[in-house]
Design an enzyme around this catalytic site. Structure first.
Site, PDB file in Angstrom:
ATOM      1  N   HIS A 108       8.692 -29.710 166.665  1.00  0.00           N
ATOM      2  CA  HIS A 108       8.944 -29.153 168.397  1.00  0.00           C
ATOM      3  C   HIS A 108       7.558 -27.997 168.694  1.00  0.00           C
ATOM      4  CE1 HIS A 108      10.068 -24.898 166.989  1.00  0.00           C
ATOM      5  NE2 HIS A 108      10.521 -25.162 165.958  1.00  0.00           N
ATOM      6  N   GLU A 138      16.423 -28.421 161.857  1.00  0.00           N
ATOM      7  CA  GLU A 138      15.493 -27.158 160.638  1.00  0.00           C
ATOM      8  C   GLU A 138      16.247 -26.748 159.303  1.00  0.00           C
ATOM      9  OE1 GLU A 138      13.441 -26.684 159.057  1.00  0.00           O
ATOM     10  OE2 GLU A 138      11.909 -25.266 160.753  1.00  0.00           O
TER      11      GLU A 138
END
Length: 490
Positions: free
Chosen positions: A55, A129
């Site tokens: 990202h 994550e």
């Protein structure tokens, strides 16, 4: 000023040394067999390419907070811009599907990149994550103050780091393995995955059969893209895996900054020589005499330009013509860069001829890439012993590069090695402490660069910032991915 000095024993002594090292290296491989890349992956019926993108910059990235799997931060304006750059970079690619982490910063990045495509995004919770439990939300200095020894273990020994009854990195590796089951099961031939730093590292490592000790070794920058190629094996079984490129970033890969969150002043750059004239165009005996063709000359100049962001201290190159020409271009541009002002003082870059970077003619006389030649069966048309000789000499070549880096922690040092992609494949494996067979698991193009940082000095582990970076070549580069339409094989 360019200095061309020898840095090698005589060729006779070199051949003798190679034989000794080769025997030792093979014995080491027999004693400590490594897992085969892709061994834990499900079988494939057709070739598949997977592009991993991290990202864009998030608000917590900018603040220096530990994010983990929390879902509070969002993309900053810079992060949105990075995602748009990635969208433009991947605009012409015919992706069949996009998997994404459900966390806002990743999903927003995926939405920007995927804009204008018909297929729905596929969220997968295992792509979130790394779970960091009590650490999440803390500024880095708060982590040090509150957790002391525990925070230090997270920094220095993440593989064995334990918090709140969990081993986050080990759990992450298990999640990544689970993700591959679903990603590879998708019928599409080209799949985009938008996720996060740590989970993308784990996806790359698990695809190559590498354990959790490789955490923080294969760098992933904001909106950096990595490309993995999977090809089915004849007769079934786990697919062959090749890391086509690692961490192709929107910004220059050699720009100043940290390496995996740690400051570094020592760096080795592997610069592949530009393309050369084909064997049919060469009148001199031996492929090693092949000069750069017009494309190769452009590539060498583009490489020299991207390295202007650094002050190169020394250049070690193969004695073969194409490598020397590429190294000379880098050297001349480096020296000219400090002579643009009125009161400048010329800076000398030492250029050394390193025989251990030389390769045999069989690697030069390639119709396709090195990986293409040897992918079909172990070594394909090349003799296994030829690769053994290359592997053996790469040990000395890697040590010669490390010897160029000082042990002290203060002085900056940038060393550039210029040679054929085949020798650089071996050097990447040497850096990662992988056996010879892993040379098949990486790909390098002519004119590409790969960057390795040493935050702990030359005696510490090398952190691979990127491999096969070609964006600096502009219109002369090979696209980051290739359309799979009407393309049965990558």
């Amino acid at each position: 000023m360019l200095f061309l000095t020898p840095l090698s024993p005589s060729s006779a002594g070199r051949r003798s040394l190679r034989r000794c090292i080769r025997c030792s290296a093979v014995q080491d491989l027999e004693r400590s067999p490594a897992p085969r890349p892709g061994a834990s992956l499900p079988p494939l019926r057709a070739a598949k390419r997977v592009v991993l993108v991290r990202h864009g910059q998030s608000t917590w990235n900018a603040e220096g907070r530990i994010q983990g799997s929390s879902d509070i931060s969002v993309l900053t304006p810079k992060g949105e811009s990075q995602a748009e750059t990635s969208r433009q970079m991947l605009l012409s690619d015919s992706f069949d599907a996009c998997f994404t982490s459900p966390l806002a910063r990743s999903r927003r990045t995926a939405e920007i990149i995927w804009e204008g495509r018909d297929e729905e995004l596929i969220p997968d919770s295992d792509l979130r994550e790394i779970d960091l439990y009590s650490f999440q939300g803390l500024l880095k200095h708060e982590g040090k103050e509150r957790y002391g020894v525990l925070y230090k273990q997270w920094q220095k020994n993440a593989t064995n780091f334990s918090i709140d009854g969990h081993h986050p990195v080990r759990e992450l590796w298990d999640r990544a393995q689970s993700c591959w089951e679903r990603i590879l099961a998708h019928e599409g031939k080209s799949v985009l995955v938008v996720a996060h730093n740590a989970v993308n590292q784990a996806l790359i490592a698990t695809s190559l059969g590498l354990g959790a000790e490789y955490f923080r070794i294969l760098l992933q920058s904001n909106c950096g893209a990595s490309v993995l190629d999977f090809t089915p094996q004849t007769g079934g079984g786990p697919p062959n895996v090749c890391l086509n490129r690692l961490n192709q970033t929107p910004n220059s890969p050699v720009a100043a900054g940290s390496s995996g969150g740690r400051k570094t002043s020592k760096r080795i750059i592997l610069a592949c020589q530009g393309t050369t004239h084909s064997s049919s165009e060469i009148s001199l005996g031996g492929m090693g005499y092949a000069p750069l063709n017009m494309l190769g000359t452009i590539q060498s100049q583009k490489t020299a330009e991207v390295l202007l962001d650094l002050k190169v201290n020394s250049i070690l190159c193969s004695p073969q013509v194409a490598a020397v020409d590429t190294a000379t271009a880098i050297c001349e541009v480096q020296e000219a860069a400090d002579c643009l002002g009125a009161d400048c003082v010329p800076r000398h870059v030492e250029m050394k001829n390193l025989l251990e970077l030389e390769i045999e003619d069989v690697f030069q006389a390639k119709q396709k890439s090195f990986g293409d030649i040897i992918q079909a069966g172990w070594m394909g048309s090349m003799e296994y012993k030829t690769l053994e000789r290359l592997w053996a000499q790469s040990k000395d070549a890697w040590q010669a590069l490390l010897n160029e880096l000082p042990d002290d922690s203060e002085s900056d040092r940038v060393v550039v090695a210029v040679g054929h992609p085949a020798i650089h494949l071996a050097l990447i494996c040497r850096c990662l402490d992988l056996p010879m067979e892993y040379m098949l698991s990486f790909h390098l193009d002519d004119g590409s660069i790969s960057v390795i940082d040493f935050p702990d000095g030359p005696k510490g582990r090398g952190i691979v910032r990127c491999t096969n970076y070609t964006a600096h070549l502009g219109r002369w580069s090979i696209p980051i991915t290739r359309p799979t339409e009407n393309d049965e094989e990558f």
